[in-house]
Design a protein around this motif. Structure first.
Motif, PDB file in Angstrom:
ATOM      1  N   UNK A 152      53.680  30.449  41.249  1.00 26.95           N
ATOM      2  CA  UNK A 152      52.344  30.994  42.047  1.00 26.95           C
ATOM      3  C   UNK A 152      51.173  30.351  41.590  1.00 26.95           C
ATOM      4  N   UNK A 153      50.447  30.162  42.669  1.00 28.87           N
ATOM      5  CA  UNK A 153      49.086  29.492  42.375  1.00 28.87           C
ATOM      6  C   UNK A 153      48.169  30.680  42.688  1.00 28.87           C
ATOM      7  N   UNK A 154      47.395  30.916  41.469  1.00 30.55           N
ATOM      8  CA  UNK A 154      46.370  31.958  41.486  1.00 30.55           C
ATOM      9  C   UNK A 154      44.904  31.391  41.826  1.00 30.55           C
ATOM     10  N   UNK A 155      44.221  31.510  42.722  1.00 30.02           N
ATOM     11  CA  UNK A 155      43.005  30.996  43.121  1.00 30.02           C
ATOM     12  C   UNK A 155      41.895  31.918  42.890  1.00 30.02           C
ATOM     13  N   UNK A 156      40.936  31.290  42.349  1.00 31.77           N
ATOM     14  CA  UNK A 156      39.853  32.057  41.761  1.00 31.77           C
ATOM     15  C   UNK A 156      38.533  31.287  41.685  1.00 31.77           C
ATOM     16  N   UNK A 157      37.473  32.053  41.876  1.00 27.22           N
ATOM     17  CA  UNK A 157      36.267  31.276  41.868  1.00 27.22           C
ATOM     18  C   UNK A 157      35.333  31.672  40.708  1.00 27.22           C
ATOM     19  N   UNK A 158      34.940  30.721  39.950  1.00 27.17           N
ATOM     20  CA  UNK A 158      34.205  31.247  38.626  1.00 27.17           C
ATOM     21  C   UNK A 158      32.701  31.204  39.215  1.00 27.17           C
ATOM     22  N   UNK A 159      32.104  32.581  38.853  1.00 29.47           N
ATOM     23  CA  UNK A 159      30.805  32.651  39.463  1.00 29.47           C
ATOM     24  C   UNK A 159      29.662  31.795  38.681  1.00 29.47           C
ATOM     25  N   UNK A 160      28.398  31.484  39.386  1.00 29.63           N
ATOM     26  CA  UNK A 160      27.513  30.587  38.701  1.00 29.63           C
ATOM     27  C   UNK A 160      26.284  31.434  38.601  1.00 29.63           C
ATOM     28  N   UNK A 161      25.361  31.000  37.838  1.00 31.10           N
ATOM     29  CA  UNK A 161      24.048  31.724  37.583  1.00 31.10           C
ATOM     30  C   UNK A 161      23.347  31.639  38.826  1.00 31.10           C
ATOM     31  N   UNK A 162      23.426  30.714  39.663  1.00 31.68           N
ATOM     32  CA  UNK A 162      22.485  30.318  41.019  1.00 31.68           C
ATOM     33  C   UNK A 162      23.293  31.217  42.133  1.00 31.68           C
ATOM     34  N   UNK A 163      24.268  32.117  42.092  1.00 33.36           N
ATOM     35  CA  UNK A 163      24.712  32.743  43.305  1.00 33.36           C
ATOM     36  C   UNK A 163      23.730  33.893  43.372  1.00 33.36           C
ATOM     37  N   UNK A 164      23.601  34.213  44.720  1.00 35.58           N
ATOM     38  CA  UNK A 164      22.800  35.180  45.119  1.00 35.58           C
ATOM     39  C   UNK A 164      23.391  36.512  45.060  1.00 35.58           C
ATOM     40  N   UNK A 165      22.785  37.531  44.525  1.00 32.81           N
ATOM     41  CA  UNK A 165      23.539  38.705  44.642  1.00 32.81           C
ATOM     42  C   UNK A 165      23.812  39.047  46.022  1.00 32.81           C
ATOM     43  N   UNK A 166      25.143  39.647  46.375  1.00 39.71           N
ATOM     44  CA  UNK A 166      25.329  40.302  47.583  1.00 39.71           C
ATOM     45  C   UNK A 166      25.868  39.433  48.750  1.00 39.71           C
ATOM     46  N   UNK A 167      25.783  37.949  48.335  1.00 37.58           N
ATOM     47  CA  UNK A 167      26.072  37.073  49.223  1.00 37.58           C
ATOM     48  C   UNK A 167      27.543  36.497  48.929  1.00 37.58           C
ATOM     49  N   UNK A 168      28.320  36.320  49.870  1.00 46.31           N
ATOM     50  CA  UNK A 168      29.713  35.847  49.717  1.00 46.31           C
ATOM     51  C   UNK A 168      29.642  34.512  49.466  1.00 46.31           C
ATOM     52  N   UNK A 169      30.277  34.129  47.996  1.00 49.28           N
ATOM     53  CA  UNK A 169      30.151  32.675  47.681  1.00 49.28           C
ATOM     54  C   UNK A 169      30.769  31.666  49.014  1.00 49.28           C
ATOM     55  N   UNK A 170      30.103  30.535  48.935  1.00 50.67           N
ATOM     56  CA  UNK A 170      30.655  29.471  49.913  1.00 50.67           C
ATOM     57  C   UNK A 170      32.083  29.088  49.810  1.00 50.67           C
ATOM     58  N   UNK A 171      33.009  29.243  50.760  1.00 55.24           N
ATOM     59  CA  UNK A 171      34.328  28.945  50.677  1.00 55.24           C
ATOM     60  C   UNK A 171      34.453  27.412  50.383  1.00 55.24           C
ATOM     61  N   UNK A 172      35.371  27.291  49.473  1.00 57.71           N
ATOM     62  CA  UNK A 172      35.848  25.618  49.306  1.00 57.71           C
ATOM     63  C   UNK A 172      37.267  25.514  49.890  1.00 57.71           C
ATOM     64  N   UNK A 173      37.175  24.693  50.925  1.00 57.92           N
ATOM     65  CA  UNK A 173      38.416  24.340  51.302  1.00 57.92           C
ATOM     66  C   UNK A 173      39.295  23.246  50.610  1.00 57.92           C
ATOM     67  N   UNK A 174      39.977  23.556  49.573  1.00 56.51           N
ATOM     68  CA  UNK A 174      40.812  22.814  48.901  1.00 56.51           C
ATOM     69  C   UNK A 174      41.989  23.354  48.916  1.00 56.51           C
ATOM     70  N   UNK A 175      42.703  23.836  50.068  1.00 53.48           N
ATOM     71  CA  UNK A 175      43.968  24.439  49.895  1.00 53.48           C
ATOM     72  C   UNK A 175      45.108  23.687  50.729  1.00 53.48           C
ATOM     73  N   UNK A 176      44.511  22.329  51.053  1.00 55.29           N
ATOM     74  CA  UNK A 176      45.392  21.636  51.864  1.00 55.29           C
ATOM     75  C   UNK A 176      46.900  21.363  51.417  1.00 55.29           C
TER      76      UNK A 176
END
Length: 322
Positions: A152-176
């Protein structure tokens, strides 16, 4: 029974504490699989961090997700099933993942994949899984990671200090070239706060204030799952502020800090502690804030509810939630 990887050094005191914390200490008749978490004070000096970039990670990670220097987190998958071949008539085993990172969702999801397989195949399975996890990239705040394990591949985004509260993180397209489709976790650490706080919503403002002031709070719950979820929900409700006092999502009478926390000769420490053993009703009755929680359950699962009620009578704190 087993520690992987072999070169991971734990003191005897830590090993003993982990053993006690990995088993529900007030279990009567609860069969099946249970997941919960604990937090453990490191004993015996500073040990080298597993990554040299520790400082860099902590600089970029949100305060609430920094790697802890003085504590370990334990994520537990416990199974208890009837088994006549065992002396006690039960198969009882826990698989525990120990980390300095508070990624409760990621590690519990990982255990859901590994543990059932491990109980079946034991050591070889653990060896294979550890080899895969060794290949994982280190967590970098702001990055989306693809973590392969057991097909299985678990895909997860590690939060960053500069994330804005309430905004959804930018999707990274590295799923090819991801086969199979990844298991996408919406968050490494966020609990469903509404579900956790549902039984105590009426007190939510007061609970938030108690957290803000670092007041001593004991959570009395019917199971380690409910206890650890409630304590983690309480300490995370201050986000983006970090809860800076001590907290123990699950605490037992065998804990090395037991005497320190239950003494009546001084005021209770600034800590949120989750307990399930009825013994604590008496021992901690002098604490200023006691939160009693029933089983967490959503409406609609009535047959289960009836069963749970019966168990509760047998089991722990037969007192009104509140």
């Amino acid at each position: 029974q087993l520690v992987y990887p072999y070169d991971f050094r734990l003191t005897e005191k830590e090993k003993t504490s982990i053993c006690y914390l990995s088993f529900p200490d007030s279990y009567s008749g609860g069969l099946g699989d249970t997941q919960f978490s604990f937090r453990l004070r490191q004993s015996g000096g500073q040990r080298a961090a597993p990554y040299e970039d520790d400082g860099e990670y902590n600089r970029e990670a949100p305060l609430t997700l920094q790697r802890e220097a003085a504590h370990y987190f334990g994520y537990v998958y416990f199974r208890q099933v009837k088994d006549s071949s065992m002396k006690r008539g039960y198969f009882q085993k826990s698989l525990v993942l120990v980390s300095r990172l508070p990624y409760v969702n990621l590690f519990q999801a990982l255990l859901q994949l590994i543990a059932p397989e491990y109980f079946d195949k034991l050591e070889p399975c653990l060896e294979a899984v550890c080899n895969e996890i060794d290949q994982w990239p280190p967590p970098v705040p702001g990055q989306t990671l693809n973590l392969p394990v057991m097909g299985v591949v678990i895909q997860v985004r590690i939060p960053s200090r500069v994330d804005k509260p309430g905004s959804s993180p930018v999707k990274q397209f590295n799923q090819e070239n991801l086969l199979p489709a990844p298991l996408v976790l919406p968050s490494v650490h966020e609990l469903d706060l509404f579900r956790c706080f549902q039984p105590v919503l009426i007190h939510i403002q007061m609970l938030w204030e108690l957290m803000l002031l670092g007041e001593p709070v004991v959570v009395m719950a019917p199971s380690p799952t409910v206890s650890s979820e409630m304590v983690l929900a309480l300490t995370s409700c201050l986000a983006p502020l970090k809860y800076c006092c001590d907290y123990r999502p699950y605490f037992t009478i065998h804990d090395s800090e037991f005497k320190e926390y239950t003494t009546r000769t001084q005021a209770p420490p600034n800590i949120v502690v989750g307990v399930t053993n009825p013994f604590f009703i008496k021992t901690l009755q002098h604490w200023p804030h006691i939160l009693r929680v029933g089983e967490l359950r959503m409406s609609g699962d009535l047959p289960k509810q009836v069963k749970v009620k019966k168990l509760n009578k047998l089991r722990t704190l037969d007192t009104k939630p509140g």
